[in-house]
Scaffold this motif. Structure first.
Motif, PDB file in Angstrom:
ATOM      1  N   UNK A  62       0.813  -1.211   0.000  1.00  0.00           N
ATOM      2  CA  UNK A  62       0.000   0.000   0.000  1.00  0.00           C
ATOM      3  C   UNK A  62       0.848   1.264   0.000  1.00  0.00           C
ATOM      4  N   UNK A  63       1.889   1.283   0.834  1.00  0.00           N
ATOM      5  CA  UNK A  63       2.711   2.491   0.923  1.00  0.00           C
ATOM      6  C   UNK A  63       3.368   2.815  -0.410  1.00  0.00           C
ATOM      7  N   UNK A  64       3.720   1.755  -1.149  1.00  0.00           N
ATOM      8  CA  UNK A  64       4.388   1.978  -2.429  1.00  0.00           C
ATOM      9  C   UNK A  64       3.403   2.536  -3.453  1.00  0.00           C
ATOM     10  N   UNK A  65       2.208   1.933  -3.523  1.00  0.00           N
ATOM     11  CA  UNK A  65       1.257   2.450  -4.517  1.00  0.00           C
ATOM     12  C   UNK A  65       0.787   3.860  -4.133  1.00  0.00           C
ATOM     13  N   UNK A  66       0.690   4.124  -2.828  1.00  0.00           N
ATOM     14  CA  UNK A  66       0.342   5.490  -2.405  1.00  0.00           C
ATOM     15  C   UNK A  66       1.412   6.469  -2.903  1.00  0.00           C
ATOM     16  N   UNK A  67       2.681   6.066  -2.755  1.00  0.00           N
ATOM     17  CA  UNK A  67       3.798   6.908  -3.169  1.00  0.00           C
ATOM     18  C   UNK A  67       3.765   7.119  -4.688  1.00  0.00           C
ATOM     19  N   UNK A  68       3.540   6.014  -5.378  1.00  0.00           N
ATOM     20  CA  UNK A  68       3.457   6.066  -6.839  1.00  0.00           C
ATOM     21  C   UNK A  68       2.343   7.024  -7.272  1.00  0.00           C
ATOM     22  N   UNK A  69       1.168   6.872  -6.646  1.00  0.00           N
ATOM     23  CA  UNK A  69       0.040   7.736  -7.000  1.00  0.00           C
ATOM     24  C   UNK A  69       0.364   9.209  -6.744  1.00  0.00           C
ATOM     25  N   UNK A  70       1.089   9.440  -5.640  1.00  0.00           N
ATOM     26  CA  UNK A  70       1.446  10.821  -5.318  1.00  0.00           C
ATOM     27  C   UNK A  70       2.401  11.391  -6.357  1.00  0.00           C
TER      28      UNK A  70
ATOM     29  N   UNK B  91      12.178  -0.506 -10.669  1.00  0.00           N
ATOM     30  CA  UNK B  91      13.517  -0.903 -11.095  1.00  0.00           C
ATOM     31  C   UNK B  91      14.613  -0.439 -10.155  1.00  0.00           C
ATOM     32  N   UNK B  92      14.389   0.662  -9.485  1.00  0.00           N
ATOM     33  CA  UNK B  92      15.484   1.246  -8.710  1.00  0.00           C
ATOM     34  C   UNK B  92      15.203   1.232  -7.208  1.00  0.00           C
ATOM     35  N   UNK B  93      14.144   1.930  -6.823  1.00  0.00           N
ATOM     36  CA  UNK B  93      13.875   2.105  -5.389  1.00  0.00           C
ATOM     37  C   UNK B  93      13.598   0.767  -4.725  1.00  0.00           C
ATOM     38  N   UNK B  94      12.801  -0.066  -5.406  1.00  0.00           N
ATOM     39  CA  UNK B  94      12.408  -1.352  -4.864  1.00  0.00           C
ATOM     40  C   UNK B  94      13.599  -2.207  -4.474  1.00  0.00           C
ATOM     41  N   UNK B  95      14.702  -2.079  -5.238  1.00  0.00           N
ATOM     42  CA  UNK B  95      15.884  -2.902  -4.996  1.00  0.00           C
ATOM     43  C   UNK B  95      16.499  -2.644  -3.631  1.00  0.00           C
ATOM     44  N   UNK B  96      16.238  -1.456  -3.111  1.00  0.00           N
ATOM     45  CA  UNK B  96      16.832  -1.098  -1.824  1.00  0.00           C
ATOM     46  C   UNK B  96      16.181  -1.836  -0.657  1.00  0.00           C
ATOM     47  N   UNK B  97      15.043  -2.467  -0.926  1.00  0.00           N
ATOM     48  CA  UNK B  97      14.349  -3.143   0.173  1.00  0.00           C
ATOM     49  C   UNK B  97      14.464  -4.642   0.012  1.00  0.00           C
ATOM     50  N   UNK B  98      14.925  -5.303   1.063  1.00  0.00           N
ATOM     51  CA  UNK B  98      15.136  -6.735   0.951  1.00  0.00           C
ATOM     52  C   UNK B  98      13.972  -7.546   1.498  1.00  0.00           C
ATOM     53  N   UNK B  99      13.532  -7.176   2.711  1.00  0.00           N
ATOM     54  CA  UNK B  99      12.501  -8.000   3.338  1.00  0.00           C
ATOM     55  C   UNK B  99      11.111  -7.487   2.996  1.00  0.00           C
ATOM     56  N   UNK B 100      10.132  -8.366   3.205  1.00  0.00           N
ATOM     57  CA  UNK B 100       8.731  -7.991   3.015  1.00  0.00           C
ATOM     58  C   UNK B 100       8.366  -6.807   3.923  1.00  0.00           C
ATOM     59  N   UNK B 101       8.877  -6.867   5.153  1.00  0.00           N
ATOM     60  CA  UNK B 101       8.564  -5.804   6.111  1.00  0.00           C
ATOM     61  C   UNK B 101       9.046  -4.453   5.605  1.00  0.00           C
ATOM     62  N   UNK B 102      10.272  -4.468   5.030  1.00  0.00           N
ATOM     63  CA  UNK B 102      10.813  -3.207   4.521  1.00  0.00           C
ATOM     64  C   UNK B 102       9.966  -2.678   3.364  1.00  0.00           C
ATOM     65  N   UNK B 103       9.513  -3.623   2.534  1.00  0.00           N
ATOM     66  CA  UNK B 103       8.685  -3.198   1.405  1.00  0.00           C
ATOM     67  C   UNK B 103       7.358  -2.627   1.898  1.00  0.00           C
TER      68      UNK B 103
END
Lengths: 487, 472
Positions: free
Chosen positions: B318-326, B343-355
């Motif tokens: 949810x936080x990612x799609x909220x960010x994307x929408x913003x 492609x870029x930002x997502x790579x910085x997060x390893x765990x599900x929790x971080x995502x």
């Protein structure tokens, strides 16, 4: 009869007596009278004198105070006051000091009430004789060989013995009205939802209601005015409670009022009692009230309905007393379940255990429909019967109990008879109605006979007016006792 | 596989209201034991519950988001049982009149998993065992829960997982629960039975209590399927019972049988009045519902023309799609935003929790500023990526990193000149290319790109060079 609260209030305001002196007189009277009556389970002298000193100071400053300011009073042992041991007169709550004030005490202490102490009661308010308290019985101040009634027996006895000006009680199936009747004083059971139950240790949540026990009708109205009102802490308290003072409106004529008489209330009671209530009815007729015959055929079901519902709720309400967080804990146990069982077996008295078992049974799967559900259905029918009945009359008049006060130790040998003697008081709780009880005569032994006036929801005004009218006539022939504080 | 798996789930989710369900105490996780407590939380004699209207609102939100019918009148009931973490010896819950009824959740396959009911109730406290003693912490007591009961419509472990994921996504998207299984704010009880394929009646089920992670749930279901299949194969009966899954052994074990099933002695809670839910209130809640994950996914793939996989990835958190929408709300292009985020930002997060957390040092406006430069061709994708890395490290805007030359556009004649220079100076590469070595062109291309610091359009450059070589 003159309002005791107002007359004492006038003396305080005129400076004839200070609140401290008044409080000391009451504390002294408790010392003298209470050993034989045993209305109190705890006397809060220190707190009372502190509060009295504060009230005196406020009077000295010329502050306008509530009519209840400086008036010494008592509270039944099932309402919480922060830091003061509150046990419902049960061993299981031994040592329990609430961390918060009941809403009624919040209101009364703000109004300047002076708390003399906590009064005796049947354990967890389950009983009608005030004999099942872990502190031992209370004695009827009018005749020490008789019970004061219950469960608010201590509150009734303290007021009758003049060791408190007034007291708070609670009424689940008659626990204010019946002891008031047995002791020859006034008791008001308000409409369910009119007075907050927050801080009233529950017996049966859908039936419990706090109310005053007082020397006069006017006093009952004054205390009711002070404690009534919507409370955000009680979801069952009602927003539509009339805010205006009832005490200011007690001099209305009863002329034209339609007073209902349901014959079912007069079928199984001592003839002396029947006569006394009939005489009261005759009085109202002579005052211009219109007497209307009404019916309440479901009255015969009221006692079983009451015991099923009250015990069911109690079995759940009392589940929390397990020895873990507060109160009594059994000394020896093997594991947690054993601890809970022993604590409850040792901590609850016989009558409480009986009602917990009854209540657990009627809620159990397989029995629920036959008992609890049926009782709930009958409850709704009783409510609609009252609704219908109140289209024909403005209030009902009825006796309080089939007989006057029981002799001591009678109830424990006659359990069923004692249960059945609740028949005239429980319908009011089942339907959530207001009712006031007041003396209307005495029996051959000189014991008070009580009657009650039952009103529509939130119509305390009508029944208190009717009660005040009868009281003014002086026909009850019940005089205040000459023991205790006589001012 | 002779047997078909039949699964139904009971999912508890803690609602993220500020205060508890029956008093004003905070619902915050953690905190010193017994500090988020009042007489109501500890069941002190004489205390009374008050119904938090927000809880009702949140539950109705959950119901509307899962296509449930909302009850117009509802009430609370008491569920009586004795346990030290339950200070009143009854849980205030809902029995015969739940607030939401008969909804469903749609899986990607289009299959609908029915929802029987959603009801509100209070959470219990927690027992803490330490040094031979057991302590009780009532902080969690009275935290509002919804219990979502599914129909036995689930037929495989994958469906079970997808159902829970979809449910979790919906609850997070509408903001009623954070659904953190690891913190216990979401947990599942699983009912599973087996039946031969083609048979319509259900087999005897076992209930596995308190699954607090998806992988445990999958393992438990797999184990239980084998266990029940073995029993059925050997002609034995499955026993109706409650079981628990042991994380250490990976097996389920019996907790209590049917005969020990508790009699909860449900009855109407007399301390809380019946609640009438008005049509207007339901409408207000409906109007306040945000876009649901399924609708969002559709919008991304159809309106924004994002590829399905990328769109699904954005919606999954949810936080990612909220960010994307913003980001795209500012007018930045969805394609570039999606590329940089996935492609870029997502790579910085390893765990599900971080995502799920998706905590970033830059805000949407900062990313949008960068994307707009990319959209307008002022910078190229390569510079955008390199700049984004610096932005994420520092939390600063792109203008702090872009140099004048990054932003300066490359003159066409300059590109032409550099291409000629590359061809002229690298006869060997040219010869190799002419000799059939396609890769030789890379060296020439690399020369031009280096000289323009990557700002030239590589495709254009490649064409120019090819043409030059042909012309020679």
């Amino acid at each position: 009869m003159e309002s005791k609260i107002l007359s004492l209030g006038a003396k305080l305001r005129r400076g004839e007596i200070t609140c401290t002196e008044l409080t000391q007189q009451y504390l002294q009277a408790i010392q003298t009278e209470d050993p034989s009556v045993h209305a109190y389970v705890k006397v809060t002298s220190e707190q009372a004198l502190q509060q009295a000193a504060a009230i005196d100071a406020a009077f000295m400053r010329g502050e306008e105070l509530n009519p209840l300011a400086g008036i010494p009073m008592a509270i039944k042992d099932n309402m919480t006051i922060k830091g003061i041991e509150t046990t419902c007169c049960s061993k299981i709550l031994q040592g329990y000091k609430p961390t918060y004030h009941a809403s009624v005490w919040e209101k009364l202490s703000k109004a300047g009430a002076v708390l003399l102490g906590k009064t005796n009661m049947d354990e967890f308010a389950m009983g009608s004789t005030c004999e099942s308290s872990r502190f031992g019985p209370t004695y009827n101040p009018r005749n020490l060989s008789y019970v004061p009634g219950g469960s608010s027996g201590g509150s009734a006895a303290a007021v009758a013995a003049n060791t408190a000006v007034y007291a708070l009680g609670s009424d689940t199936g008659g626990s204010i009205r019946q002891p008031a009747g047995f002791c020859g004083i006034v008791g008001l059971k308000p409409t369910y939802g009119a007075v907050s139950r927050y801080g009233l240790i529950a017996y049966a949540s859908s039936l419990d209601q706090i109310g005053p026990l007082t020397p006069t009708v006017k006093d009952a109205a004054l205390v009711f005015d002070a404690i009534k009102g919507y409370d955000t802490k009680d979801h069952t308290s009602r927003k539509d409670i009339p805010a205006t003072s009832v005490a200011d409106k007690l001099n209305r004529s009863v002329k034209g009022k339609r007073l209902g008489v349901a014959k079912e209330y007069f079928e199984d009671l001592d003839s002396g009692m029947k006569d006394a209530v009939y005489q009261a009815i005759a009085h109202y007729e002579s005052e211009g009230a219109q007497i209307v015959e009404v019916e309440l055929p479901l009255l015969k079901h009221a006692v079983p309905v009451y015991y099923i519902l009250a015990c069911a709720e109690a079995s759940s309400n009392l589940g929390r007393y397990d020895g873990i967080r507060y109160g009594f804990r059994a000394e020896k146990y093997t594991d947690i379940n054993d601890m809970i069982m022993r604590t409850r077996s040792e901590g609850f008295g016989k009558e409480v255990q009986r009602r917990i078992m009854l209540g657990t049974y009627v809620l159990s799967s397989g029995y629920f429909d036959a008992y609890y559900k049926k009782a709930q259905l009958l409850r709704n029918q009783i409510i609609s019967s009252f609704d219908t009945l109140f289209t024909k009359c403005d209030a009902l008049v009825a006796p309080i109990a089939p007989r006057t006060a029981f002799p001591l130790n009678y109830a424990s040998d006659n359990i069923i008879e004692t249960y059945l003697s609740d028949i005239y008081t429980v319908p009011v709780n089942i339907a959530g109605l207001p009712a006031v009880s007041l003396p209307c005569g005495k029996d051959a032994k000189g014991l008070p006979i009580g009657m009650q006036l039952i009103g529509k929801q939130f119509d305390e005004e009508t029944i208190l007016n009717l009660a005040a009218n009868f009281e003014r006539s002086g026909r009850a022939g019940i005089e205040p006792l000459s023991k205790g504080v006589r001012l | 596989m002779k047997y078909e798996m039949v699964v139904g789930l009971e999912t508890h989710a803690e609602l993220s209201t500020q205060s508890k369900i029956f008093c004003g105490c905070p619902t915050d996780f953690g905190g010193e034991p017994n500090t988020h407590c009042c007489p109501v939380c500890t069941g002190e004699p004489g205390s009374l519950p008050i119904l938090n209207k927000k809880v009702l609102e949140y539950a109705i939100k959950a119901g509307l988001a899962t296509h449930c019918a909302i009850s117009r009148t509802t009430h609370m009931d008491r569920k009586n049982y004795v346990y030290p973490d339950l200070p009143k010896a009854y849980q205030i819950s809902q029995f015969d009149e739940p607030i939401c009824k008969q909804g469903y959740i749609e899986l990607d396959s289009g299959k609908r998993i029915g929802i029987t009911r959603i009801h509100i109730e209070e959470d219990a406290g927690k027992l803490v065992h330490d040094g031979g003693y057991t302590y009780v912490d009532y902080n969690r007591g009275g935290v509002p829960l919804i219990e979502i009961v599914s129909e036995p419509d689930i037929r495989s472990i994958d469906e079970a997982r997808e159902y829970v994921e979809k449910l979790r996504l919906i609850l997070r998207h509408i903001g009623v629960s954070d659904c953190k299984m690891q913190e216990g704010s979401m947990r599942c009880d699983v009912n599973i039975s087996l039946r031969p394929f083609g048979k319509s009646e259900f087999g005897i089920r076992a209930e596995i209590k308190n699954m607090n992670s998806l992988s445990f749930m999958e393992k438990a279901l797999a184990y239980e399927y084998e266990r029940q299949a073995d029993l059925l194969d050997s002609g034995e009966q499955v026993v109706q019972e409650t079981r628990r899954y042991s994380e250490s052994t990976g097996a389920t074990e019996s907790m209590r049988g049917k005969e020990d099933a508790q009699d909860y002695r449900y009855f109407r809670e007399p301390d809380i009045l019946q609640v009438d839910v008005s049509e207007a209130f339901i409408q207000r809640v409906k109007d306040s519902l945000p876009e649901l994950p399924k609708d969002k996914q559709t919008r991304y793939t159809t309106q924004l023309e994002l590829p399905f996989t990328e769109a699904a990835l954005l919606v999954k958190y949810k936080n990612i799609s909220d960010f994307f929408d913003a980001v795209i709300a500012t007018g930045a292009s969805a394609k570039n935003a999606c590329n940089l985020i996935v492609g870029q930002i997502f790579r910085g997060f390893n765990t599900e929790e971080e995502k799920e957390q998706f905590s970033l040092s830059i805000n949407a406006a900062q990313l949008a500023e960068l994307i707009k430069l990319l959209d307008s061709g002022k910078i190229n994708a390569n510079i955008a990526r390199l700049t984004l890395v610096k932005m994420l490290e520092s939390g600063e805007g792109c203008m702090n990193f872009l140099t004048a030359s990054d932003l300066a556009s490359v003159d066409a004649s300059e590109v032409e000149r550099l291409c000629k220079e590359a061809v002229d100076n690298n006869p060997k590469a040219v010869a190799d290319y002419l000799g059939g070595k396609e890769a030789a062109l890379k060296a020439l291309l690399g020369y031009v790109m280096r000289a323009t610091r990557g700002k030239a359009n590589a495709v254009e450059v490649e064409n120019i060079i090819k043409n030059m070589i042909k012309a020679v």
